[in-house]
Design an enzyme around this catalytic site. Structure first.
Site, PDB file in Angstrom:
ATOM      1  N   ASP A 176       0.815  -1.217   0.000  1.00 24.63           N
ATOM      2  CA  ASP A 176       0.000   0.000   0.000  1.00 24.63           C
ATOM      3  C   ASP A 176       0.847   1.265   0.000  1.00 24.63           C
ATOM      4  OD1 ASP A 176      -0.628   0.849   3.447  1.00 24.63           O
ATOM      5  OD2 ASP A 176       0.961  -0.416   2.648  1.00 24.63           O
ATOM      6  N   GLU A 177       0.214   2.353  -0.332  1.00 24.96           N
ATOM      7  CA  GLU A 177       0.722   3.709  -0.145  1.00 24.96           C
ATOM      8  C   GLU A 177       2.103   3.961  -0.760  1.00 24.96           C
ATOM      9  OE1 GLU A 177      -1.147   5.477   3.757  1.00 24.96           O
ATOM     10  OE2 GLU A 177      -0.091   3.632   4.245  1.00 24.96           O
TER      11      GLU A 177
END
Length: 890
Positions: free
Chosen positions: A555-556
């Site tokens: 993620d991210e």
């Protein structure tokens, strides 16, 4: 002046954030400009660390016009450090390092230079206009930082002072301490947040109420004035309970005599031991307790029957998990110090196969003892998945044979700008590499955790986040690169390198790092992952819990790699169909997912890391943790991934992020980006099978109504951009999350998890009769749609009344017995005509009150009082107290 250019180069800070504002409190007028200051010596650094008093004052969250538009959505808050020395300190050439979660926007004055370095690390240095500290005269450093500050726990402790070639020291006035009554960490240098407009409100539109004791009293009145009989209550609630033998009770004064039949004793030992600790011991002359396994392919793993009759107790499970769960229901039924059990018959099976809890041990370390104690309580409430998050930007927490740098360097934070011996002191870690926020699990430790989990019928799902959130791994492998480069062993130096040394890309991650993303284009990155996964798989196998699922993270990832020569060459030459840098994130996730699938390991990842992947490029089985905010349209992404036939684990931050505060109050610990208040009742209210329905009765993060539209939606070109779940689609399960940016002790970790996790277990195990089924045709929900009817709300609230009473009367005393530092609820109270009335969210929990500076007394009934009155909750063993509230008068 110090040679900061050299220091900055070593830190690799990227673009520094600094600016001058209109004005500030400069040096007191009587410190003459001609006063000579001298470069700080080690003795000066030691003296400043010991004697300088620092206070943090929050000024206002409403600073929009003075914020930098290009940072943090143009939002910032204003604050100041107040520095006071007890004697003249006429020295310069020093620097104070401090952690601040959101980056600096700008600052006032000319005496000091403030800058954002990397992640949350910032620095203050005196300029040539600083003429030293005058004894007893405070100097204010006024600045603005990103977003807002709504909780006193936002402010990190352990500010560090150092000088060029001098030993860094923590400034003593900024060290945290432990409150002896609550046993929780406090940061004394933070001044109280007590202004509704400037401290409590996020923005002008923020409608969140700041509840006082009278407000809590009115809220708690919904629970009634009398205790509910919880003698027959089991948590989590079983699917079916009947009473074929009436309302009688079984005498267990002599304990129980266990017949294991076809059940392996080792499979249920932990449950038997828990019964003994609670007070139901084994004895040959005891009441009969018969155990058996009877397979039933029509029921989910872990299903069971529990029968209590005049003939004794019988537990039948469809497997050993079921027998174990049945014994835990027996423990839940039991009330401490009781000598009887009610006659009843339970037929039970879980709603969800996956009932999990994530613990972030990477940002701040958690002890092995904490993890095993958590496993005990997870098992007690039938949670069966521990997602152990062991690598992040701020730490790597698992020993990997053959890669010693991962733990030698990246398991600790101290003050080494080169990061060859430890990582930078992010998150207020201080300078001590042996502090409790540092550490790692050796192979032996992790093996012990795995064996403990297996004995409790819990699967451990490890996570070593990548490609983003990977700074600890990157820096460890950079240290390895430096070591072997000095030995002129180029092959070993580059074998597991995770960054491109020639990459000059400027980017900022969600946590404001500029160097935290593994390079997706170089083969050494994948060699590293294969090495790590091989070793982790081996540890699991030798511990007797095969590694069948691993969480990639994924993620991210920020806009990394854009200027990486390695990636530019890869884009030009690859045969994978990758033609743009924007495709590299999905390429990384797809490649790693298939790599571990080939090793017999099912991949999991966060939803935002998966949404750009192609289903046809992924393995057949994929776990997707959905962590989007409900008012921002979480159901859209959940539906899209579920319709790919992937296994959805709901990790909705509004209700499952246990790093968020229980209540909206600056004294309440936690972050709040998605929810200002997530108390146990809110977790209980969650309808996991129907995400959009919550728009009818929950509010957004500023307590304003929102709308959830789950109907088919198309863009201007006619393309479908949202559609409901396909008929029959469902979710794999639910998971609670404890992220640990500001969770520095095991006690605070327990406080954040308990008792919310018990309500999470209820929602993961039991399908509530009051829950609204999902509408596969799609619907639009808001405060006026009323699909969740008045009758269903009343049923929910009555169920909560029973659950809250069971917590207060039965479950919290059991947590006290297990030495769990759960959160005691905030007491509701009012004074009317000189009489104190008090109540509590979990009836049965003791309340104490204090008049003036007098002794604390137990509250038993309405009581005449005088003067200022305070109230608090107290644990059943009298060893811990809850947050103190000043009582309001009517």
């Amino acid at each position: 002046m110090m040679k900061y250019k050299r220091l900055l180069a070593l830190i690799c800070v990227g673009t520094l954030v600094s600016a001058c504002g209109p004005s500030s409190v400069d040096a007191p007028n009587d410190i003459k400009a001609s006063t000579e200051v001298k470069p700080a010596t080690q003795a000066d650094i030691d003296n400043i660390a010991k004697s300088l008093d620092i206070k943090f004052n929050h000024i206002s969250n409403q600073q929009k016009e003075q914020c930098r538009a290009e940072l943090t959505d143009g939002s910032c808050y204003k604050a100041q450090f107040l520095l006071t020395a007890p004697q003249d300190l006429l020295v310069n050439d020093w620097a104070i390092y401090y952690s601040q979660v959101a980056p600096l926007h700008n600052y006032d004055g000319e005496q000091f230079h403030l800058e954002h370095l990397n992640g949350d690390l910032h620095r203050i240095t005196p300029t040539e206009k600083f003429r030293g500290f005058k004894a007893g005269e405070p100097i204010a450093i006024t600045f603005r930082a990103g977003f807002w500050s709504l909780a006193e726990s936002d402010i990190m402790p352990n500010l560090i002072i150092t000088g060029d070639n001098l030993t860094a020291k923590v400034i003593e006035s900024t060290r945290p301490s432990i409150d002896p009554d609550t046993q929780l960490e406090v940061v004394p240098f933070v001044q109280p947040y007590n202004d509704y407009q400037h401290h409590f409100k996020r923005t002008a539109k923020d409608a969140t109420p700041w509840l006082d004791s009278g407000d809590f009293y009115q809220r708690n009145k919904a629970l009634g004035d009398e205790l509910v009989d919880v003698n027959q209550v089991i948590i989590p609630t079983p699917k079916s309970v009947t009473y074929p033998h009436g309302q009688g009770t079984l005498d267990i004064t002599q304990g129980v005599n266990i017949d294991y039949a076809n059940v392996e004793q080792a499979e249920v030992n932990v449950a038997i031991e828990r019964l003994s600790k609670l007070g139901i011991s084994q004895a040959k002359q005891g009441t009969s307790l018969k155990l058996a396994i009877k397979a039933n392919v029509d029921q989910m793993i872990g299903s069971y029957q529990l029968m209590i009759s005049p003939a004794g107790i019988e537990v039948i499970g469809v497997d050993s998990d079921g027998v174990f769960n049945g014994l835990q229901s027996l423990a839940s039924l039991y009330q401490l110090d009781s000598k009887t059990l009610p006659y009843l018959s339970v037929d039970d099976e879980p709603m969800y196969e996956f009932r999990g809890m994530l613990v972030d041990v990477a940002r701040n370390f958690r002890s092995k003892e904490f993890i095993i104690k958590l496993l005990d309580q997870m098992a007690a409430y039938k949670l069966n998945k521990l997602h152990l998050h062991m690598a992040e930007d701020e730490g790597w927490r698992l020993e990997i044979p053959g890669l010693p740098e991962l733990t030698k360097v990246s398991s600790k934070r101290c003050f080494d700008p080169t990061e060859q011996s430890c990582l930078l002191p992010q998150l207020g870690a201080g300078v001590d590499p042996n502090a409790s926020v540092n550490g790692y699990y050796s192979v032996e430790d992790y093996t012990e955790i795995l064996k403990a989990a297996t004995a409790r019928h819990i699967q451990v799902i490890p996570s070593l986040d990548m490609p983003g959130h990977s700074r600890a791994a990157i820096k460890a492998m950079a240290a390895r690169y430096a070591k072997y480069s000095q030995l002129e062993d180029k092959e070993k130096a580059e074998q597991y390198l995770l960054h491109d040394p020639d990459d000059v890309t400027e980017y900022s991650s969600v946590q404001f790092y500029k160097d935290n993303t593994i390079n997706a284009c170089q083969e050494s990155s994948y060699a590293f992952i294969e090495k790590v996964m091989s070793e982790v798989k081996k540890i699991h196998a030798e511990a007797g819990q095969p590694l069948t699922r691993y969480h990639i993270g994924a993620d991210e990832t920020a806009g990394a790699w854009l200027e990486s020569p390695v990636c530019k060459t890869f884009i030009a030459d690859n045969d994978k169909g990758i033609t743009q840098m924007s495709q590299l994130g999905a390429y990384f996730v797809e490649r790693v997912a298939n790599m571990i699938a080939d090793m017999g390991i099912e991949p999991g990842a966060w939803s935002d890391g998966l949404e750009h992947t192609a289903k046809e490029n992924m393995p057949a089985v994929v776990q997707a943790n959905a962590w989007d905010h409900l008012p921002w349209g979480a159901h859209t992404k959940v539906n899209e991934l579920a319709n790919r036939n992937w296994q959805i684990v709901l990790s909705i931050p509004d209700v499952t992020y246990f790093d968020f505060p229980y209540e909206a109050d600056p004294k309440e610990h936690g972050y709040y980006w998605a929810s200002r208040k997530t108390n146990t009742e809110k977790v209980f209210q969650f309808m996991p099978e129907n995400l959009p329905i919550h728009a009818e009765f929950w509010l957004d993060r500023e307590d304003n109504p929102y709308t959830a539209d789950d109907r088919v939606q198309k863009d201007d070109q006619g393309h479908i951009i949202h559609q409901p779940l396909e008929q029959g689609r469902s979710f794999l399960g639910v998971q609670g999350q404890l992220w640990s940016e500001n969770v520095r002790t095991d006690e605070i970790a327990e406080y954040k998890i308990f008792p919310r996790v018990i309500a999470l277990a209820e929602r993961a195990w039991h399908r509530a009769s009051w829950a609204v089924p999902y509408n596969y045709s799609g619907a639009k929900y808001d405060a006026n749609s009323h699909v969740f009817t008045k009758d269903l709300r009343q049923q929910r609230d009555q169920a909560w009344r029973v659950f809250a009473n069971a917590l207060g009367q039965k479950e919290l005393p059991k947590l006290d017995l297990a030495n769990v530092t759960y959160r005691l609820p905030t007491v509701g109270a009012k004074i009317t005509d000189g009489t104190l009335y008090a109540n509590i969210a979990f009836p049965g929990v003791n309340i104490q009150f204090q008049e003036g500076n007098g002794p604390w007394q137990y509250y038993r009934q309405a009581t005449k009082v005088s003067g200022d009155v305070r109230v608090r909750a107290i644990s059943s063993n009298g060893e811990r107290a809850g947050r103190i509230m000043m009582v309001t008068r009517e």
